[in-house]
Design a protein around this motif. Structure first.
Motif, short mmCIF file in Angstrom:
data_model
loop_
_atom_site.label_atom_id
_atom_site.label_comp_id
_atom_site.label_asym_id
_atom_site.label_seq_id
_atom_site.Cartn_x
_atom_site.Cartn_y
_atom_site.Cartn_z
N ASN A 36 0.83 -1.21 0.00
CA ASN A 36 0.00 0.00 0.00
C ASN A 36 0.87 1.26 0.00
OD1 ASN A 36 -2.26 -1.63 0.17
ND2 ASN A 36 -2.45 -1.42 2.37
N THR A 37 0.39 2.27 -0.71
CA THR A 37 1.00 3.61 -0.73
C THR A 37 2.51 3.53 -0.97
OG1 THR A 37 -0.67 4.14 0.95
CG2 THR A 37 0.88 5.86 0.41
N THR A 38 2.87 2.86 -2.07
CA THR A 38 4.28 2.65 -2.40
C THR A 38 4.51 3.06 -3.85
OG1 THR A 38 4.39 0.79 -0.86
CG2 THR A 38 6.09 0.88 -2.56
N ALA A 39 5.61 3.75 -4.11
CA ALA A 39 5.96 4.15 -5.47
C ALA A 39 6.31 2.92 -6.30
CB ALA A 39 7.14 5.12 -5.46
N VAL A 40 5.81 2.87 -7.52
CA VAL A 40 6.12 1.79 -8.46
C VAL A 40 6.60 2.42 -9.76
CG1 VAL A 40 4.59 0.06 -7.45
CG2 VAL A 40 3.69 1.62 -9.18
N THR A 41 7.48 1.70 -10.46
CA THR A 41 8.07 2.22 -11.69
C THR A 41 7.57 1.48 -12.92
OG1 THR A 41 9.97 0.75 -11.42
CG2 THR A 41 10.17 2.95 -10.48
N LEU A 42 7.69 2.14 -14.05
CA LEU A 42 7.26 1.56 -15.32
C LEU A 42 7.92 0.20 -15.54
CD1 LEU A 42 5.65 2.04 -17.94
CD2 LEU A 42 7.72 3.07 -18.88
N ASN A 43 7.12 -0.78 -15.93
CA ASN A 43 7.55 -2.16 -16.23
C ASN A 43 7.95 -2.96 -14.99
OD1 ASN A 43 7.06 -1.94 -19.01
ND2 ASN A 43 9.03 -0.92 -19.27
N GLN A 44 7.75 -2.41 -13.80
CA GLN A 44 8.03 -3.17 -12.57
C GLN A 44 7.02 -4.31 -12.48
OE1 GLN A 44 8.06 -0.79 -9.04
NE2 GLN A 44 8.37 -2.52 -7.68
N GLU A 45 7.47 -5.48 -12.04
CA GLU A 45 6.58 -6.62 -11.88
C GLU A 45 6.14 -6.71 -10.42
OE1 GLU A 45 7.89 -10.27 -13.71
OE2 GLU A 45 9.09 -9.14 -15.15
N LEU A 46 4.82 -6.84 -10.24
CA LEU A 46 4.24 -6.94 -8.90
C LEU A 46 3.44 -8.22 -8.77
CD1 LEU A 46 2.74 -3.34 -8.54
CD2 LEU A 46 4.94 -4.15 -7.71
N GLN A 47 3.28 -8.67 -7.56
CA GLN A 47 2.43 -9.82 -7.28
C GLN A 47 1.52 -9.46 -6.12
OE1 GLN A 47 4.35 -13.61 -7.17
NE2 GLN A 47 2.83 -14.48 -5.80
N PHE A 48 0.23 -9.74 -6.27
CA PHE A 48 -0.71 -9.53 -5.17
C PHE A 48 -0.59 -10.72 -4.22
CE2 PHE A 48 -4.16 -6.46 -6.87
CZ PHE A 48 -3.20 -5.61 -7.38
N THR A 49 -1.09 -10.57 -3.00
CA THR A 49 -0.99 -11.63 -2.01
C THR A 49 -1.74 -12.89 -2.42
OG1 THR A 49 -2.79 -10.67 -0.74
CG2 THR A 49 -0.55 -10.08 -0.07
N GLY A 50 -2.72 -12.76 -3.33
CA GLY A 50 -3.45 -13.92 -3.83
C GLY A 50 -2.72 -14.65 -4.95
N GLY A 51 -1.55 -14.15 -5.35
CA GLY A 51 -0.75 -14.80 -6.38
C GLY A 51 -0.88 -14.19 -7.76
N GLU A 52 -1.81 -13.25 -7.95
CA GLU A 52 -2.00 -12.63 -9.26
C GLU A 52 -0.77 -11.78 -9.59
OE1 GLU A 52 -5.81 -13.06 -7.03
OE2 GLU A 52 -4.01 -11.91 -6.63
N LYS A 53 -0.37 -11.82 -10.87
CA LYS A 53 0.84 -11.12 -11.30
C LYS A 53 0.49 -9.96 -12.22
CE LYS A 53 3.51 -15.30 -10.69
NZ LYS A 53 2.55 -15.91 -9.82
N PHE A 54 1.24 -8.86 -12.07
CA PHE A 54 0.98 -7.62 -12.80
C PHE A 54 2.27 -6.99 -13.28
CE2 PHE A 54 -2.54 -8.24 -9.98
CZ PHE A 54 -3.64 -7.74 -10.63
#
Length: 71
Positions: A20-38
């Motif tokens: 939450n409330t965290t800077a993210v950069t272009l093309n950065q890969e994230l994962q939600f706690t449910g395992g979904e990838k973005f």
């Protein structure tokens, strides 16, 4: 939950868990706690709470950032 960006040996992580409330950069890969990838398609700051999870290949606004679900 960890939001580290490197492993125990100092190597960069490929994907980090969305925070939450965290800077993210272009093309950065994230994962939600449910395992979904973005992938971040518009850099910004994530919201104070996670957004609803969209279908695969759909985007979602997350604070001022935009995420594309890849899996």
């Amino acid at each position: 939950m960890t939001t580290a960006t490197v492993d125990a040996l100092g190597r960069p992580l490929r994907r980090v868990v969305r925070a939450n409330t965290t800077a993210v950069t272009l093309n950065q890969e994230l994962q939600f706690t449910g395992g979904e990838k973005f992938i971040v398609t518009i850099a910004g700051t994530t919201a104070a709470a996670p957004p609803s999870v969209p279908a695969v290949n759909a985007t979602v606004a997350d604070g001022s950032a935009t995420l594309l679900r890849t899996k």
